[in-house]
Design an enzyme around this catalytic site. Sequence first.
Site, PDB file in Angstrom:
ATOM      1  N   LYS A  42      20.950  39.649  52.969  1.00 50.07           N
ATOM      2  CA  LYS A  42      22.048  39.443  52.036  1.00 50.07           C
ATOM      3  C   LYS A  42      23.243  40.353  52.310  1.00 50.07           C
ATOM      4  CE  LYS A  42      18.631  38.565  48.449  1.00 50.07           C
ATOM      5  NZ  LYS A  42      17.991  39.182  47.258  1.00 50.07           N
ATOM      6  N   ASP A 102      21.605  50.127  61.839  1.00 48.48           N
ATOM      7  CA  ASP A 102      20.966  51.422  61.559  1.00 48.48           C
ATOM      8  C   ASP A 102      19.924  51.696  62.653  1.00 48.48           C
ATOM      9  OD1 ASP A 102      19.433  53.511  60.350  1.00 48.48           O
ATOM     10  OD2 ASP A 102      20.064  52.901  58.380  1.00 48.48           O
ATOM     11  N   LYS A 130      25.459  53.243  62.557  1.00 46.63           N
ATOM     12  CA  LYS A 130      24.853  54.572  62.411  1.00 46.63           C
ATOM     13  C   LYS A 130      24.035  54.875  63.673  1.00 46.63           C
ATOM     14  CE  LYS A 130      22.884  55.291  58.192  1.00 46.63           C
ATOM     15  NZ  LYS A 130      21.700  55.207  57.287  1.00 46.63           N
ATOM     16  N   PHE A 151      22.334  57.479  53.163  1.00 45.50           N
ATOM     17  CA  PHE A 151      21.944  56.171  52.632  1.00 45.50           C
ATOM     18  C   PHE A 151      23.116  55.626  51.812  1.00 45.50           C
ATOM     19  CE2 PHE A 151      19.963  53.131  49.745  1.00 45.50           C
ATOM     20  CZ  PHE A 151      19.293  52.343  50.673  1.00 45.50           C
ATOM     21  N   ARG A 164      25.409  46.205  45.437  1.00 42.79           N
ATOM     22  CA  ARG A 164      26.107  45.471  46.498  1.00 42.79           C
ATOM     23  C   ARG A 164      27.546  45.163  46.114  1.00 42.79           C
ATOM     24  NH1 ARG A 164      21.971  43.614  50.028  1.00 42.79           N
ATOM     25  NH2 ARG A 164      20.062  42.948  48.988  1.00 42.79           N
TER      26      ARG A 164
END
Length: 178
Positions: A42, A102, A130, A151, A164
């Site tokens: 998503k 990530d 990242k 995070f 979100r």
Amino acid sequence: MKNDIEKVYYSEEMIQNRVRELGQELKTEYAGKKPLLVGVLKGSFIFLADLARALDIHCEIEFIAVSSYGNGTETSGEVKMTKAIGDVIRDRHVIVVEDILDTGLTLDYLKKYLLSMNPASLKICTFLDKPSRRKVQISADYVGFECIDAFYVGYGLDYAGEYRNLPYIGSLKPAIYS
Ligand code: PRP
Ligand code: MN
Ligand code: MG
């Protein structure tokens, strides 16, 4: 929602400026090629919506859904596809759109899957990158910002499904995790 944020790393203005630049970059590269933007659900839905409007050339949009983080802040290491894609990739100039790259497990998995469907070309556009956390060797072709190891939530990025819809990207107060 705002009270849960410890630090804003990328303001709404920074994000919008950078998305506009990425749109211009992609426009130069893809004009006349009618690219197929493949958003990874998503997380990518907000970035994809902004990027598609900043792109301003003929394009089509598809979605694919994978998930590996569940409700935690660490990847489970297992990428699960929850919505596949039909035979729309073949001979198309595909741009995979992600909110964050990530460990790389998600995009590594997706890249192999999409390449097996014989696109004319395949590139990756991620808003955040990242690199310090990478577990597999993969890089993006277009990057909004290279970020430090934190995070993040907002602009599509979630913690346990929430946050979100923040228009900026920030970190959560530690109390929220416990
Ligand atoms: C997040 C994020 C990327 C992926 C990046 O998705 O949106 O898709 O993890 O992490 P990786 O490089 O370590 O694989 P998530 O699994 O949380 O699903 P979501 O997009 O539905 O939130
Ligand atoms: Mn995701
Ligand atoms: Mg997530």
